[in-house]
Design a protein around this motif. Sequence first.
Motif, mmCIF file in Angstrom:
data_model
loop_
_atom_site.group_PDB
_atom_site.id
_atom_site.type_symbol
_atom_site.label_atom_id
_atom_site.label_comp_id
_atom_site.label_asym_id
_atom_site.label_seq_id
_atom_site.Cartn_x
_atom_site.Cartn_y
_atom_site.Cartn_z
ATOM 1 N N MET A 124 0.859 -1.181 0.000
ATOM 2 C CA MET A 124 0.000 0.000 0.000
ATOM 3 C C MET A 124 0.902 1.239 0.000
ATOM 4 O O MET A 124 2.129 1.139 0.138
ATOM 5 N N THR A 125 0.298 2.403 -0.180
ATOM 6 C CA THR A 125 1.091 3.636 -0.161
ATOM 7 C C THR A 125 1.157 4.171 1.264
ATOM 8 O O THR A 125 0.401 3.738 2.148
ATOM 9 N N GLN A 126 2.036 5.158 1.468
ATOM 10 C CA GLN A 126 2.290 5.610 2.830
ATOM 11 C C GLN A 126 1.145 6.414 3.448
ATOM 12 O O GLN A 126 0.835 6.226 4.625
ATOM 13 N N PRO A 127 0.453 7.319 2.695
ATOM 14 C CA PRO A 127 -0.608 8.123 3.342
ATOM 15 C C PRO A 127 -1.720 7.294 3.979
ATOM 16 O O PRO A 127 -2.086 7.546 5.142
ATOM 17 N N PRO A 128 -2.288 6.278 3.278
ATOM 18 C CA PRO A 128 -3.332 5.494 3.959
ATOM 19 C C PRO A 128 -2.803 4.702 5.155
ATOM 20 O O PRO A 128 -3.527 4.490 6.129
ATOM 21 N N LEU A 129 -1.526 4.297 5.099
ATOM 22 C CA LEU A 129 -0.935 3.613 6.247
ATOM 23 C C LEU A 129 -0.880 4.549 7.445
ATOM 24 O O LEU A 129 -1.221 4.162 8.567
ATOM 25 N N SER A 130 -0.454 5.796 7.222
ATOM 26 C CA SER A 130 -0.409 6.783 8.317
ATOM 27 C C SER A 130 -1.789 7.003 8.903
ATOM 28 O O SER A 130 -1.953 7.119 10.129
ATOM 29 N N ARG A 131 -2.818 7.052 8.025
ATOM 30 C CA ARG A 131 -4.187 7.249 8.513
ATOM 31 C C ARG A 131 -4.648 6.053 9.364
ATOM 32 O O ARG A 131 -5.326 6.226 10.378
ATOM 33 N N GLN A 132 -4.254 4.835 8.957
ATOM 34 C CA GLN A 132 -4.616 3.634 9.733
ATOM 35 C C GLN A 132 -4.042 3.721 11.146
ATOM 36 O O GLN A 132 -4.716 3.414 12.133
ATOM 37 N N ILE A 133 -2.773 4.148 11.248
ATOM 38 C CA ILE A 133 -2.123 4.236 12.552
ATOM 39 C C ILE A 133 -2.784 5.319 13.402
ATOM 40 O O ILE A 133 -3.005 5.145 14.607
ATOM 41 N N GLN A 134 -3.124 6.450 12.780
ATOM 42 C CA GLN A 134 -3.793 7.529 13.521
ATOM 43 C C GLN A 134 -5.148 7.068 14.064
ATOM 44 O O GLN A 134 -5.502 7.351 15.211
ATOM 45 N N LYS A 135 -5.917 6.353 13.221
ATOM 46 C CA LYS A 135 -7.219 5.829 13.667
ATOM 47 C C LYS A 135 -7.040 4.835 14.819
ATOM 48 O O LYS A 135 -7.826 4.819 15.771
ATOM 49 N N LEU A 136 -6.003 4.024 14.696
ATOM 50 C CA LEU A 136 -5.733 3.033 15.738
ATOM 51 C C LEU A 136 -5.429 3.727 17.068
ATOM 52 O O LEU A 136 -5.976 3.361 18.111
ATOM 53 N N GLU A 137 -4.571 4.741 17.019
ATOM 54 C CA GLU A 137 -4.208 5.444 18.255
ATOM 55 C C GLU A 137 -5.419 6.137 18.870
ATOM 56 O O GLU A 137 -5.578 6.163 20.097
ATOM 57 N N ARG A 138 -6.301 6.696 18.016
ATOM 58 C CA ARG A 138 -7.522 7.319 18.539
ATOM 59 C C ARG A 138 -8.403 6.265 19.214
ATOM 60 O O ARG A 138 -8.995 6.505 20.264
ATOM 61 N N SER A 139 -8.489 5.091 18.588
ATOM 62 C CA SER A 139 -9.326 4.021 19.129
ATOM 63 C C SER A 139 -8.783 3.512 20.460
ATOM 64 O O SER A 139 -9.537 3.301 21.420
ATOM 65 N N VAL A 140 -7.462 3.334 20.532
ATOM 66 C CA VAL A 140 -6.841 2.818 21.756
ATOM 67 C C VAL A 140 -6.799 3.899 22.834
ATOM 68 O O VAL A 140 -6.883 3.614 24.030
ATOM 69 N N GLY A 141 -6.638 5.159 22.407
ATOM 70 C CA GLY A 141 -6.658 6.272 23.356
ATOM 71 C C GLY A 141 -5.296 6.695 23.860
ATOM 72 O O GLY A 141 -5.216 7.505 24.784
ATOM 73 N N VAL A 142 -4.215 6.140 23.283
ATOM 74 C CA VAL A 142 -2.859 6.541 23.664
ATOM 75 C C VAL A 142 -1.976 6.571 22.425
ATOM 76 O O VAL A 142 -2.302 5.970 21.400
ATOM 77 N N GLU A 143 -0.844 7.283 22.526
ATOM 78 C CA GLU A 143 0.135 7.250 21.446
ATOM 79 C C GLU A 143 0.927 5.955 21.515
ATOM 80 O O GLU A 143 1.425 5.569 22.575
ATOM 81 N N LEU A 144 1.031 5.292 20.370
ATOM 82 C CA LEU A 144 1.764 4.032 20.288
ATOM 83 C C LEU A 144 3.136 4.224 19.656
ATOM 84 O O LEU A 144 4.033 3.400 19.864
ATOM 85 N N LEU A 145 3.276 5.304 18.875
ATOM 86 C CA LEU A 145 4.535 5.571 18.167
ATOM 87 C C LEU A 145 4.997 6.993 18.424
ATOM 88 O O LEU A 145 4.177 7.928 18.439
ATOM 89 N N ASP A 146 6.307 7.155 18.628
ATOM 90 C CA ASP A 146 6.940 8.474 18.589
ATOM 91 C C ASP A 146 7.497 8.643 17.185
ATOM 92 O O ASP A 146 8.265 7.792 16.721
ATOM 93 N N ARG A 147 7.087 9.698 16.479
ATOM 94 C CA ARG A 147 7.593 9.852 15.122
ATOM 95 C C ARG A 147 7.913 11.314 14.826
ATOM 96 O O ARG A 147 7.197 12.214 15.259
ATOM 97 N N ASP A 148 9.033 11.516 14.142
ATOM 98 C CA ASP A 148 9.377 12.841 13.613
ATOM 99 C C ASP A 148 9.923 12.617 12.205
ATOM 100 O O ASP A 148 9.791 11.536 11.634
ATOM 101 N N ASN A 149 10.544 13.639 11.629
ATOM 102 C CA ASN A 149 11.027 13.518 10.245
ATOM 103 C C ASN A 149 12.156 12.508 10.084
ATOM 104 O O ASN A 149 12.420 12.035 8.976
ATOM 105 N N ARG A 150 12.860 12.214 11.172
ATOM 106 C CA ARG A 150 14.054 11.372 11.051
ATOM 107 C C ARG A 150 13.830 9.936 11.499
ATOM 108 O O ARG A 150 14.506 9.044 11.024
ATOM 109 N N ARG A 151 12.918 9.710 12.431
ATOM 110 C CA ARG A 151 12.837 8.360 13.001
ATOM 111 C C ARG A 151 11.427 8.029 13.499
ATOM 112 O O ARG A 151 10.596 8.923 13.723
ATOM 113 N N VAL A 152 11.194 6.699 13.652
ATOM 114 C CA VAL A 152 9.960 6.198 14.260
ATOM 115 C C VAL A 152 10.375 5.282 15.410
ATOM 116 O O VAL A 152 11.272 4.451 15.255
#
Length: 295
Positions: A28-56
């Motif tokens: 798959m492409t990267q934008p829908p993957l990012s949206r999946q992770i954002q939806k997941l974090e909203r559903s769980v209610g906590v941040e699961l990943l620390d991400r910036d321009n350089r690292r995850v």
Amino acid sequence: MFTLDQARSFVAVAEELHFGRAAERLNMTQPPLSRQIQKLERSVGVELLDRDNRRVALTAAGHAFLIDAKRLVVAAERAPDNARRIAAGQLGEIRIGFTAASGFSLLGPLLAEISERMPKVHLDLSELVTQEQVNALLDGDLDMGLARPPFDEKLFESALLFSEGLFVAVPSGHRLATLPRDILFADLRDEALIMHSPIKARYFYDLVVRRVEVEHKNVRHTVSQILTMVALVAAGRGIAFVPESAKLLGVDGVRYLRLAEITDDPVELHAIWSRESRNPALGGLVDIIKGGLHH
């Protein structure tokens, strides 16, 4: 509630620690993957990943969530195959009840054969007297019993597993052990007896009193288990009537003598199972039982 696709996406990102590589892995492409992770974090209610321009990187919550997410994804991938295997009787669980005495000679070879021919089937074992096995089979708590007759043939299918002789167990130094012949009932007239319980060991009790001229005034102990009986014989507390397979117990200080007036093998062990059983794995076990054990 999060979806299986979101869990699968998270596992890929958590393992790759790179959205681009995770997207490629998931086709798959990267934008829908990012949206999946954002939806997941909203559903769980906590941040699961620390991400910036350089690292995850995984947060502490992300590390914990990853363990369960992996289990969930693996279980989902296995589920269709498991369902097919269970329907075919190749996977699942078989619950077997057995009497203590049946464990002496038959249980080991039976379990070895099941493990060889049905390796993906989990075995759950319960040591129960025959009546307890019958009740558990009727309640659906057992799939098969290794039990003594009688049982209701309208409710249960059965197969004779084996029959064996009835012997007299005596202390090693006992006068009966020195006789140059098989034992006669008359030889036992004045002997202290260790007898089967008419309630908890009814099969053996009925068998003995039907076949042997028992002097009830000589009964010193009444017990329900063959092992206990043999241990009491070894301790010199009396003699006992036991199945030939009791020899396999290996208790020191006991001799096993044949009874001249019993010429057949009256002690029977049957496999019994409910005619109403819906466990697909039971069919494979029945095939093993009816085909005969290789021992």
